[in-house]
Each structure stands twice: as C-alpha cells, then as structure tokens.
Scaffold this motif. Structure first.
Motif, mmCIF file in Angstrom:
data_model
loop_
_atom_site.group_PDB
_atom_site.id
_atom_site.type_symbol
_atom_site.label_atom_id
_atom_site.label_comp_id
_atom_site.label_asym_id
_atom_site.label_seq_id
_atom_site.Cartn_x
_atom_site.Cartn_y
_atom_site.Cartn_z
ATOM 1 N N ARG A 294 0.051 -8.451 0.590
ATOM 2 C CA ARG A 294 0.372 -7.114 1.101
ATOM 3 C C ARG A 294 0.120 -6.045 0.052
ATOM 4 N NH1 ARG A 294 5.448 -5.591 3.214
ATOM 5 N NH2 ARG A 294 6.501 -7.400 2.350
ATOM 6 N N ASP B 20 -2.272 -2.921 0.603
ATOM 7 C CA ASP B 20 -1.682 -1.575 0.552
ATOM 8 C C ASP B 20 -2.330 -0.719 -0.539
ATOM 9 O OD1 ASP B 20 -0.012 -2.341 2.591
ATOM 10 O OD2 ASP B 20 1.763 -2.602 1.330
ATOM 11 N N ARG C 4 13.229 -11.195 -2.546
ATOM 12 C CA ARG C 4 13.072 -11.383 -1.096
ATOM 13 C C ARG C 4 13.671 -12.730 -0.678
ATOM 14 N NH1 ARG C 4 10.172 -7.567 2.150
ATOM 15 N NH2 ARG C 4 11.907 -6.577 1.150
ATOM 16 N N ARG D 61 6.246 -1.571 10.719
ATOM 17 C CA ARG D 61 6.617 -2.898 11.224
ATOM 18 C C ARG D 61 6.723 -2.880 12.755
ATOM 19 N NH1 ARG D 61 9.152 -6.722 7.510
ATOM 20 N NH2 ARG D 61 8.838 -5.985 5.379
HETATM 21 O O1 CDP Z 1 10.317 -4.028 2.815
HETATM 22 P P1 CDP Z 1 8.955 -4.204 2.231
HETATM 23 O O2 CDP Z 1 8.810 -3.489 0.928
HETATM 24 O O3 CDP Z 1 8.545 -5.644 2.158
HETATM 25 O O4 CDP Z 1 7.898 -3.575 3.247
HETATM 26 P P2 CDP Z 1 8.064 -2.285 4.161
HETATM 27 O O5 CDP Z 1 8.446 -1.112 3.319
HETATM 28 O O6 CDP Z 1 8.907 -2.597 5.334
HETATM 29 O O7 CDP Z 1 6.545 -2.020 4.652
HETATM 30 C C1 CDP Z 1 5.823 -2.941 5.452
HETATM 31 C C2 CDP Z 1 4.357 -2.547 5.393
HETATM 32 O O8 CDP Z 1 4.187 -1.268 6.039
HETATM 33 C C3 CDP Z 1 3.772 -2.349 4.000
HETATM 34 O O9 CDP Z 1 3.250 -3.544 3.436
HETATM 35 C C4 CDP Z 1 2.695 -1.284 4.213
HETATM 36 O O10 CDP Z 1 1.477 -1.863 4.586
HETATM 37 C C5 CDP Z 1 3.202 -0.486 5.383
HETATM 38 N N1 CDP Z 1 3.740 0.836 4.994
HETATM 39 C C6 CDP Z 1 2.846 1.873 4.744
HETATM 40 O O11 CDP Z 1 1.644 1.675 4.788
HETATM 41 N N2 CDP Z 1 3.308 3.112 4.460
HETATM 42 C C7 CDP Z 1 4.620 3.356 4.387
HETATM 43 N N3 CDP Z 1 5.046 4.597 4.117
HETATM 44 C C8 CDP Z 1 5.547 2.308 4.593
HETATM 45 C C9 CDP Z 1 5.083 1.052 4.888
#
Ligand code: CDP
Length: 204
Positions: free
Chosen positions: A159, A163, A136, A38
């Motif tokens: 997302r 992902d 959320r 982020r």
């Molecule tokens: O909190 P939420 O589950 O909505 O999302 P987040 O964990 O803050 O992650 C935001 C974005 O970062 C995700 O949609 C992934 O694209 C990316 N991310 C990733 O690629 N690899 C990780 N280890 C963590 C996050």
C-alpha cells in the motif's frame, strides 16, 4: 473559529490515534479520510464502478467502520485511490469538513498537500514498516482477530508503494509539515508532540 490540523502518513503509522487524541483535547471534529476510500473500495469489491461509488457515497456506507478495516478493503481502497475521478468526487466533502466552525482534524495521505494546503498545523506521522506492521497486528489481536506478521508487513509495504508512487495526490510530506517519526515513540509521547504543535499555532 476555523482551525485545521492535517495529519498525513503511511499505513498504520498512528495517524488515527493521534488525530482522535488531538481532536478530543481541543474539542475539534475528527475525520478519518481513509474510511472514505475504504467505503469506495468496499463498493468496488461488491461489483460497482469505483467512480460511480465515489460520486454516490452515502453516510450509511460509513456506518460500520470495523467492516471497512479489513486487509482486503485496505488493498481495494489504495487501488481506487489512484483514480483521479474518485479523489475529485471526495474532495468537496473533505474541504467542507476541514473548514467547519469549531476546528477540525483530518487524517489521510494528501490532507496537507492537496485537501488543505493552508492548514494551520500539518503533521506527517511515520514509523518503520516493521513497527507499523507490528502495531496493526496488535490492533487486530485487541479485537480478538489473528493475523500473520509477514502478510501484514507485505500488505503495508504494497500500500505504501502504491500510495507514494501514484500520479494523483501521492503520499508525501508537505514542505511545511512537522515530521513525527514514531518508531521509537510511545503513544503518549507522540500525542504530546502533536498537541504541542497545535498549541504553538492556536489562537489564544
Ligand atoms: O488505516 P490505514 O493507515 O491502514 O489506512 P487508511 O488511512 O484507512 O487508508 C486506506 C487507503 O486509502 C490508503 O492506503 C490510501 O490508498 C487511501 N487514502 C488516500 O489515498 N488518501 C487519503 N486521504 C486517505 C486514504
């Protein structure tokens, strides 16, 4: 003692809540790795190249987590997260955190598969897209913010697709992960299941 708990799963599945609770219960440190992506996404939105921002990420980039937990920054995060150079730049920090003395919990998308393939405990926390979108919404309401359910659901699905479909470290449950579907589990039950998984592997 080194002991790593890897928690992966799709957007808004409850990884953070479970990760924080497990860390508190066992006195481990906790890293929400999504915040790193982020922070890179936020700097890209401000006009920087994502690769440069990732290589030059500073503690102050993470100093205001709430400012990073917006839908715009979430989408930007999942866009920069497909770039192999961005992921590579964030790897060492995450691995060092995972191996710290005293135990660590990391939550993200590729912790059990790429960052810590030898983690003592791996969980893949999931729930239906509808349940996750509702959670959320509840988080935002609790912060006094309003949100449109259909938009939140579309954001979560977009997302998830980005992902899961990317070539670099796609979101997938590790073969040896315990899959925790929390669609019909309350937070206490989900935390209890995660704590039990750690208890089973923890040295006495
Ligand atoms: O909190 P939420 O589950 O909505 O999302 P987040 O964990 O803050 O992650 C935001 C974005 O970062 C995700 O949609 C992934 O694209 C990316 N991310 C990733 O690629 N690899 C990780 N280890 C963590 C996050």
């Amino acid at each position: 003692m080194r002991f790593t708990v890897a928690i992966d799963g799709p957007a808004a599945a409850g990884k953070g809540t479970i990760g924080r609770a497990v860390a508190e219960r066992f006195g481990f440190a906790h890293l929400d790795t999504g915040l790193l992506y982020r922070a890179v996404g936020a700097r890209m939105l401000a006009g920087e190249r994502a690769e440069d921002a990732a290589r030059d990420l500073r503690p102050e980039d993470l100093s205001d987590p709430d400012a990073l937990r917006t839908p715009e920054v979430a989408q930007a995060a999942s866009k920069v997260a497909v770039i192999p150079e961005v992921r590579a730049a964030l790897l060492d920090f995450q691995r060092a955190f995972a191996h710290r003395v005293g135990g660590a919990v990391l939550d993200g998308r590729d912790i059990g598969t790429v960052i810590c393939p030898r983690a003592e405990v791996k969980l893949f926390v999931t729930a239906s897209a509808e349940v996750r979108a509702q959670r959320r919404m509840d988080e935002w309401k609790a912060k006094g913010l309003s949100a449109d359910y259909d938009e939140v659901l579309a954001d979560v699905k977009a997302r998830d697709a980005r992902d899961a479909d990317r070539a670099a470290a796609p979101m997938v449950a590790a073969d040896d992960a315990l899959v925790l579907d929390t669609s019909n589990l309350g937070i206490d039950e989900a935390v209890a299941a995660a704590v039990a998984a750690v208890e089973a592997k923890r040295p006495l």
